[in-house]
Write a protein that holds these residues in place. Structure first.
Motif, PDB file in Angstrom:
ATOM      1  N   ILE A 103      34.620  22.168  40.956  1.00 49.77           N
ATOM      2  CA  ILE A 103      35.222  21.014  40.861  1.00 49.77           C
ATOM      3  C   ILE A 103      36.193  21.287  39.885  1.00 49.77           C
ATOM      4  O   ILE A 103      37.194  21.204  39.895  1.00 49.77           O
ATOM      5  CB  ILE A 103      34.429  19.432  41.221  1.00 49.77           C
ATOM      6  N   TYR A 104      35.408  21.281  38.381  1.00 47.65           N
ATOM      7  CA  TYR A 104      36.544  20.987  37.236  1.00 47.65           C
ATOM      8  C   TYR A 104      37.342  22.384  37.379  1.00 47.65           C
ATOM      9  O   TYR A 104      36.974  23.301  37.230  1.00 47.65           O
ATOM     10  CB  TYR A 104      35.566  20.664  36.159  1.00 47.65           C
ATOM     11  N   THR A 105      38.614  21.918  37.241  1.00 50.35           N
ATOM     12  CA  THR A 105      39.892  23.678  36.404  1.00 50.35           C
ATOM     13  C   THR A 105      40.156  23.546  35.289  1.00 50.35           C
ATOM     14  O   THR A 105      39.747  23.909  34.479  1.00 50.35           O
ATOM     15  CB  THR A 105      40.599  23.101  37.951  1.00 50.35           C
ATOM     16  N   LEU A 106      40.745  22.370  35.012  1.00 48.53           N
ATOM     17  CA  LEU A 106      41.308  22.483  33.458  1.00 48.53           C
ATOM     18  C   LEU A 106      40.058  21.636  32.992  1.00 48.53           C
ATOM     19  O   LEU A 106      40.295  22.502  30.880  1.00 48.53           O
ATOM     20  CB  LEU A 106      42.377  21.160  33.290  1.00 48.53           C
ATOM     21  N   SER A 141      32.285  27.247  20.463  1.00 47.31           N
ATOM     22  CA  SER A 141      33.618  26.777  20.524  1.00 47.31           C
ATOM     23  C   SER A 141      34.362  28.157  20.665  1.00 47.31           C
ATOM     24  O   SER A 141      35.353  27.640  21.775  1.00 47.31           O
ATOM     25  CB  SER A 141      34.379  26.347  19.636  1.00 47.31           C
ATOM     26  N   ASP A 142      34.107  29.471  20.276  1.00 49.23           N
ATOM     27  CA  ASP A 142      34.748  30.901  20.580  1.00 49.23           C
ATOM     28  C   ASP A 142      34.540  31.605  22.441  1.00 49.23           C
ATOM     29  O   ASP A 142      35.824  32.105  22.823  1.00 49.23           O
ATOM     30  CB  ASP A 142      34.461  32.253  19.704  1.00 49.23           C
ATOM     31  N   VAL A 143      33.199  30.981  22.467  1.00 51.20           N
ATOM     32  CA  VAL A 143      32.864  32.039  23.161  1.00 51.20           C
ATOM     33  C   VAL A 143      34.078  30.831  24.525  1.00 51.20           C
ATOM     34  O   VAL A 143      34.366  31.538  25.899  1.00 51.20           O
ATOM     35  CB  VAL A 143      31.516  31.949  23.387  1.00 51.20           C
ATOM     36  N   GLU A 144      34.098  29.476  24.599  1.00 48.49           N
ATOM     37  CA  GLU A 144      34.635  28.633  25.719  1.00 48.49           C
ATOM     38  C   GLU A 144      36.296  29.302  25.601  1.00 48.49           C
ATOM     39  O   GLU A 144      36.971  29.594  26.469  1.00 48.49           O
ATOM     40  CB  GLU A 144      34.402  27.349  25.655  1.00 48.49           C
ATOM     41  N   SER A 145      36.730  29.320  24.385  1.00 47.09           N
ATOM     42  CA  SER A 145      38.077  29.323  23.970  1.00 47.09           C
ATOM     43  C   SER A 145      38.666  30.967  24.853  1.00 47.09           C
ATOM     44  O   SER A 145      39.374  31.118  25.338  1.00 47.09           O
ATOM     45  CB  SER A 145      38.657  29.455  22.815  1.00 47.09           C
ATOM     46  N   LEU A 146      37.362  32.102  24.077  1.00 49.25           N
ATOM     47  CA  LEU A 146      38.372  33.029  24.681  1.00 49.25           C
ATOM     48  C   LEU A 146      37.518  33.572  25.857  1.00 49.25           C
ATOM     49  O   LEU A 146      38.562  34.403  26.294  1.00 49.25           O
ATOM     50  CB  LEU A 146      36.984  34.508  23.928  1.00 49.25           C
ATOM     51  N   THR A 147      36.413  32.897  27.050  1.00 48.68           N
ATOM     52  CA  THR A 147      36.670  33.339  27.848  1.00 48.68           C
ATOM     53  C   THR A 147      38.168  32.621  28.571  1.00 48.68           C
ATOM     54  O   THR A 147      38.083  32.950  29.982  1.00 48.68           O
ATOM     55  CB  THR A 147      35.383  32.578  28.420  1.00 48.68           C
ATOM     56  N   ILE A 184      40.739  35.518  28.368  1.00 48.73           N
ATOM     57  CA  ILE A 184      39.779  36.474  29.374  1.00 48.73           C
ATOM     58  C   ILE A 184      40.153  36.451  30.765  1.00 48.73           C
ATOM     59  O   ILE A 184      41.216  36.837  31.204  1.00 48.73           O
ATOM     60  CB  ILE A 184      38.600  36.691  29.354  1.00 48.73           C
ATOM     61  N   PHE A 185      40.206  34.638  30.913  1.00 45.07           N
ATOM     62  CA  PHE A 185      40.364  35.360  33.313  1.00 45.07           C
ATOM     63  C   PHE A 185      42.048  34.172  32.996  1.00 45.07           C
ATOM     64  O   PHE A 185      42.300  34.906  34.126  1.00 45.07           O
ATOM     65  CB  PHE A 185      39.907  33.780  33.582  1.00 45.07           C
ATOM     66  N   LYS A 186      42.357  34.264  32.225  1.00 46.82           N
ATOM     67  CA  LYS A 186      44.008  33.678  32.619  1.00 46.82           C
ATOM     68  C   LYS A 186      44.616  35.204  32.190  1.00 46.82           C
ATOM     69  O   LYS A 186      45.658  35.425  33.189  1.00 46.82           O
ATOM     70  CB  LYS A 186      44.526  33.290  31.211  1.00 46.82           C
TER      71      LYS A 186
END
Length: 448
Positions: free
Chosen positions: A330-333, A362-368, A371-373
């Motif tokens: 459900i969550y997107t942003l 935090s880096d795993v979050e931002s880098l993922t 990558i997807f974007k």
């Protein structure tokens, strides 16, 4: 098994595989909404609820439009609820339980009375610990929770009564007792399966649910204020997530049959036990350990990014192609639970001198997200599991308690949904399944 038995079993497996697989084209032919999801990814509307609400996108002209995530408990946005009790420097889970069950925020006197009631109910029935938890331990504590909840049925003289007074009593008793069962079950597992010393600490009156979990689960019963506050936040954020999540929906389905509270909550625990639902935070911990083992310098963002891409391409970790703790139905942003937990995780990491590892998460979050974007043109946000697993690790909570703690918290939401189902919708939930096998004639045994 003997050679003959093995051969017979192999044949049974082949028949099970061949005769129970439905071809994907059949689902398209009959417009089946697999997973009760519409084609645009939204959930099929199957019921109504006042308890909780999840918001992660708008639907405009049948198209999902991303937006910042929000979670509401009885109409109150969870971030406002959390900031409210944190500002007053107190625990929030008990207030959260009151809100979810009774639909309003308690007054100061109501909250004090409610806390005293929970104090009374945390203790297990006479003989329960010795004759059930210690004599019949389990390697899997979720399994033990299921069995324990069902066993409590036999100790309740009003077990099948569906009057609201009885439903409330049963709900409060289970919400109060599940943390105690979980802690005692953990110590029994450690003692009987891992040859550790057995510790049984009775619940302490005057302590919150989070404080009692730390008190009962730790050998020395010691914890810091920050540790208790962080665990309390985890409980609040895991307490409810709308009627459509798998375990809450399971509670609605089973409750609609008119069954007892113990059977319904046991069913919900079984749903949560599944790795696609409640077990993901354990996967996060395993994934991070794998990253640290395989990335020489995980502070180097380029090196970390390359390894994350290997995980996504099914060439590393468990070869499933998933970054655990990232993405949500459900969550997107953003996932508001992850945002709130990240703040507290940072506070705890400072206290534990563990900022380096916090930065890894935090880096795993931002880098993922990056990558997807860039590679798929898709939005990806961290979900609650990314930072809850990290928090539990910093709290030295054993991995086999991660999902039971989730269950202890979510028992509040399950109970609220059960009461709502019984009072509001008297029809048994009975969706349709299209038969696609075709007709067969019966063949006598002698002619097969």
């Amino acid at each position: 098994m003997s050679h003959y038995a093995n051969k017979a079993f192999e044949n049974l497996i082949k028949m099970a595989q061949n005769n129970n697989f439905i071809k994907p084209e059949h689902y398209d032919k009959y417009s089946v909404k697999k997973g009760l999801r519409n084609k645009n990814g939204t959930g099929v509307l199957v019921g109504l609820t006042k308890v909780g609400y999840v918001q992660g996108y708008d639907v405009i002209d049948a198209v999902k439009v991303p937006k910042e995530g929000a979670l509401y408990y009885r109409g109150i946005e969870v971030k406002d609820f959390v900031k409210g009790f944190q500002k007053e420097d107190r625990m929030g889970f008990e207030e959260c339980v009151f809100l979810l069950l009774f639909g309003k925020l308690p007054s100061k006197d109501e909250l004090e009375e409610f806390n005293l009631l929970l104090d009374e109910l945390r203790f297990l029935p006479d003989g329960f610990t010795e004759n059930f938890l210690l004599k019949l331990p389990s390697k899997n504590i979720m399994n033990l929770l299921q069995r324990s909840v069902l066993f409590l049925y036999s100790m309740d003289d009003e077990a099948d009564d569906l009057d609201v007074e009885n439903l409330v009593r049963q709900s409060l008793e289970l919400i109060a007792k599940i943390p105690t069962i979980m802690a005692y079950g953990y110590h029994a597992t450690e003692h009987y399966f891992n040859e550790k010393s057995l510790f049984i600490h009775p619940p302490k009156r005057g302590l919150s649910t989070a404080e009692n979990i730390l008190h009962m689960s730790r050998h020395n019963s010691k914890y810091t204020k920050t540790e208790a506050e962080v665990l309390d936040l985890c409980l609040v954020l895991h307490a409810e997530h709308g009627g459509g999540n798998n375990s809450a929906f399971a509670t609605h389905v089973v409750s609609s049959s008119g069954t007892d509270t113990y059977s319904a909550i046991s069913t919900a625990i079984g749903s949560l036990k599944g790795p696609k639902h409640g077990g993901a935070n354990s996967k996060v911990k395993l994934m991070i350990s794998n990253i640290k083992d395989n990335v020489k310098n995980f502070e180097d963002k380029n090196e970390l990014k390359n390894y994350l891409m290997k995980i996504l391409s099914k060439k590393a970790f468990d070869n499933e192609g998933l970054i655990y703790g990232m993405g949500h139905a459900i969550y997107t942003l953003s996932d508001p639970r992850a945002v709130l937990l990240k703040e507290k995780a940072y506070e705890l990491a400072k206290e534990k001198n563990n900022i380096k590892e916090f930065q890894l998460y935090s880096d795993v979050e931002s880098l993922t997200k990056e990558i997807f974007k860039n590679s798929k043109g898709k939005l990806m946000c961290a979900n609650v599991d990314l930072y809850s697993g990290f928090i539990y690790d910093m709290l030295n909570i054993p991995e086999n308690l991660y999902t039971p703690i989730f269950a202890a918290a979510r028992s509040a939401g399950w109970s609220a949904h059960r009461i709502e189902q019984i009072l509001s919708d008297k029809k048994i939930i009975r969706p349709a399944y299209q038969h696609v096998h075709g007709d067969n004639d019966y063949t006598p045994l002698s002619k097969r």
